[in-house]
Design a protein around this motif. Structure first.
Motif, mmCIF file in Angstrom:
data_model
loop_
_atom_site.group_PDB
_atom_site.id
_atom_site.type_symbol
_atom_site.label_atom_id
_atom_site.label_comp_id
_atom_site.label_asym_id
_atom_site.label_seq_id
_atom_site.Cartn_x
_atom_site.Cartn_y
_atom_site.Cartn_z
ATOM 1 N N GLU A 168 1.060 27.587 19.549
ATOM 2 C CA GLU A 168 0.979 27.727 20.938
ATOM 3 C C GLU A 168 1.742 26.782 22.070
ATOM 4 O O GLU A 168 2.142 27.098 22.965
ATOM 5 N N LEU A 169 1.353 25.388 21.675
ATOM 6 C CA LEU A 169 2.047 24.702 22.286
ATOM 7 C C LEU A 169 3.317 24.462 22.487
ATOM 8 O O LEU A 169 4.194 24.557 23.522
ATOM 9 N N ALA A 170 4.151 25.022 21.316
ATOM 10 C CA ALA A 170 5.678 24.891 21.325
ATOM 11 C C ALA A 170 5.962 26.115 22.073
ATOM 12 O O ALA A 170 7.141 26.218 23.041
ATOM 13 N N THR A 171 5.269 27.445 21.939
ATOM 14 C CA THR A 171 5.681 28.492 22.704
ATOM 15 C C THR A 171 5.553 28.548 24.178
ATOM 16 O O THR A 171 6.453 28.694 25.044
ATOM 17 N N THR A 172 4.226 27.588 24.589
ATOM 18 C CA THR A 172 4.190 27.522 25.829
ATOM 19 C C THR A 172 5.218 26.188 26.538
ATOM 20 O O THR A 172 5.713 26.800 27.646
ATOM 21 N N ARG A 173 5.690 25.355 25.909
ATOM 22 C CA ARG A 173 6.735 24.701 26.427
ATOM 23 C C ARG A 173 7.909 25.448 26.547
ATOM 24 O O ARG A 173 8.742 25.187 27.768
ATOM 25 N N THR A 174 8.557 26.176 25.586
ATOM 26 C CA THR A 174 9.740 26.965 25.621
ATOM 27 C C THR A 174 9.465 28.041 26.960
ATOM 28 O O THR A 174 10.563 28.022 27.712
ATOM 29 N N TRP A 175 8.502 28.425 26.836
ATOM 30 C CA TRP A 175 8.296 29.844 27.989
ATOM 31 C C TRP A 175 8.390 28.945 29.401
ATOM 32 O O TRP A 175 9.056 29.506 30.234
ATOM 33 N N ILE A 176 7.785 27.718 29.418
ATOM 34 C CA ILE A 176 7.829 27.258 30.974
ATOM 35 C C ILE A 176 9.188 26.716 31.276
ATOM 36 O O ILE A 176 9.844 26.772 32.285
ATOM 37 N N THR A 177 9.925 26.141 30.283
ATOM 38 C CA THR A 177 11.255 25.761 30.405
ATOM 39 C C THR A 177 12.188 27.102 30.760
ATOM 40 O O THR A 177 12.932 26.952 31.539
ATOM 41 N N ASP A 178 11.893 27.984 30.081
ATOM 42 C CA ASP A 178 12.571 29.390 30.271
ATOM 43 C C ASP A 178 12.461 30.076 31.557
ATOM 44 O O ASP A 178 13.222 30.701 32.317
ATOM 45 N N HIS A 179 11.182 30.073 31.862
ATOM 46 C CA HIS A 179 10.588 30.903 33.249
ATOM 47 C C HIS A 179 9.871 30.326 34.147
ATOM 48 O O HIS A 179 9.733 30.978 35.195
ATOM 49 N N GLY A 180 9.632 28.852 33.932
ATOM 50 C CA GLY A 180 8.752 28.359 34.915
ATOM 51 C C GLY A 180 7.227 28.528 34.893
ATOM 52 O O GLY A 180 6.756 29.283 34.197
ATOM 53 N N LEU A 181 6.429 27.587 35.727
ATOM 54 C CA LEU A 181 4.941 27.475 35.405
ATOM 55 C C LEU A 181 4.331 28.897 36.130
ATOM 56 O O LEU A 181 3.408 29.146 35.553
ATOM 57 N N THR A 182 4.940 29.243 37.185
ATOM 58 C CA THR A 182 4.369 30.459 37.810
ATOM 59 C C THR A 182 4.364 31.680 37.057
ATOM 60 O O THR A 182 3.724 32.736 37.248
ATOM 61 N N ALA A 183 5.410 31.719 36.058
ATOM 62 C CA ALA A 183 5.595 32.837 35.088
ATOM 63 C C ALA A 183 4.382 32.914 33.821
ATOM 64 O O ALA A 183 4.539 33.445 32.885
ATOM 65 N N LEU A 184 3.694 31.609 33.669
ATOM 66 C CA LEU A 184 2.909 31.398 32.727
ATOM 67 C C LEU A 184 1.767 32.709 32.509
ATOM 68 O O LEU A 184 1.821 33.034 31.205
ATOM 69 N N PRO A 185 1.446 33.192 33.400
ATOM 70 C CA PRO A 185 0.398 34.263 32.985
ATOM 71 C C PRO A 185 1.203 35.418 32.131
ATOM 72 O O PRO A 185 0.237 36.193 31.459
ATOM 73 N N GLU A 186 2.241 35.770 32.452
ATOM 74 C CA GLU A 186 2.835 36.770 31.545
ATOM 75 C C GLU A 186 2.837 36.142 30.030
ATOM 76 O O GLU A 186 2.772 37.212 29.120
ATOM 77 N N LEU A 187 3.039 35.125 29.520
ATOM 78 C CA LEU A 187 2.861 34.622 28.399
ATOM 79 C C LEU A 187 1.457 35.077 27.755
ATOM 80 O O LEU A 187 1.567 35.522 26.426
ATOM 81 N N ALA A 188 0.411 34.839 28.458
ATOM 82 C CA ALA A 188 -0.969 35.428 28.146
ATOM 83 C C ALA A 188 -1.010 36.834 27.844
ATOM 84 O O ALA A 188 -1.635 37.233 26.929
#
Length: 194
Positions: A81-101
């Motif tokens: 989850e930590l690796a996925t979250t870091r990659t997601w934020i790097t690619d999409h930014g913090l405001t796109a974090l809800p889409e990961l959920a």
């Protein structure tokens, strides 16, 4: 003269050792899959052995207890989850974090169920704390702030709450994203703490 560090292997694994590591990894993968699909209640030695297509005795050979199996599976889920979250934020930014959920709600439910369950188990608490600290570190790195900055911790708390509301209550994604955007803007415009 060749020097070896303590614990360093000086000879290749035997076929038996390699087979043992593969079996253990297969069991752990089965445990992670079961946790992801059915949560805490789905994880039993019998279910793990069945999923891994290995004898029941293999689970108790490689994992002394259900608690050990649960802790190692939770740790693997958290690291992923930590690796996925870091990659997601790097690619999409913090405001796109809800889409990961939203992308894998079942896994998110399992992670949060284990997080709450950790309140009663010291070994799981250590893993839950690792997850929290890792998330705080990711936010701090993203915002180029020190982990000790109170804005980072407040943002983590806000993100966690919004994440839970979205995953558990299935609140609208637009609402979650708008609140997160507001929290980020407020934090970035705030003066650093004294």
């Amino acid at each position: 003269m060749t020097h070896h560090t303590p614990g360093e292997r000086t000879h290749p694994d035997t076929p038996t050792q390699a087979r043992g590591r593969r079996r253990r990894a297969t069991l752990l993968t089965a445990a992670v899959d079961l946790l992801t699909e059915g949560g805490f209640a789905a994880l039993t030695h019998r279910a793990v052995a069945h999923r891994a297509n290995l004898p029941l005795a293999a689970t108790t050979y490689y994992f002394a207890s259900r608690d050990q199996l649960l802790a190692e599976a939770f740790a693997q889920l958290v690291d992923t989850e930590l690796a996925t979250t870091r990659t997601w934020i790097t690619d999409h930014g913090l405001t796109a974090l809800p889409e990961l959920a939203t992308a894998d709600r079942t896994r998110q439910l399992s992670l949060w169920e284990l997080y709450v369950h950790a309140g009663r188990h010291p070994e799981l608490q250590r893993i839950a704390r690792h997850w929290t600290d890792g998330c705080v570190r990711i936010i701090a790195d993203t915002l180029n702030l020190p982990e000790t900055d109170t804005r980072v911790r407040l943002l983590h708390t806000t993100i966690t709450t919004l994440w839970l509301e979205h995953v558990v209550e299935q609140r609208p994604l637009d609402h979650t994203r708008a609140l997160l955007t507001h929290a980020l803007t407020t934090a970035q415009n705030a003066l650093p703490p004294p």
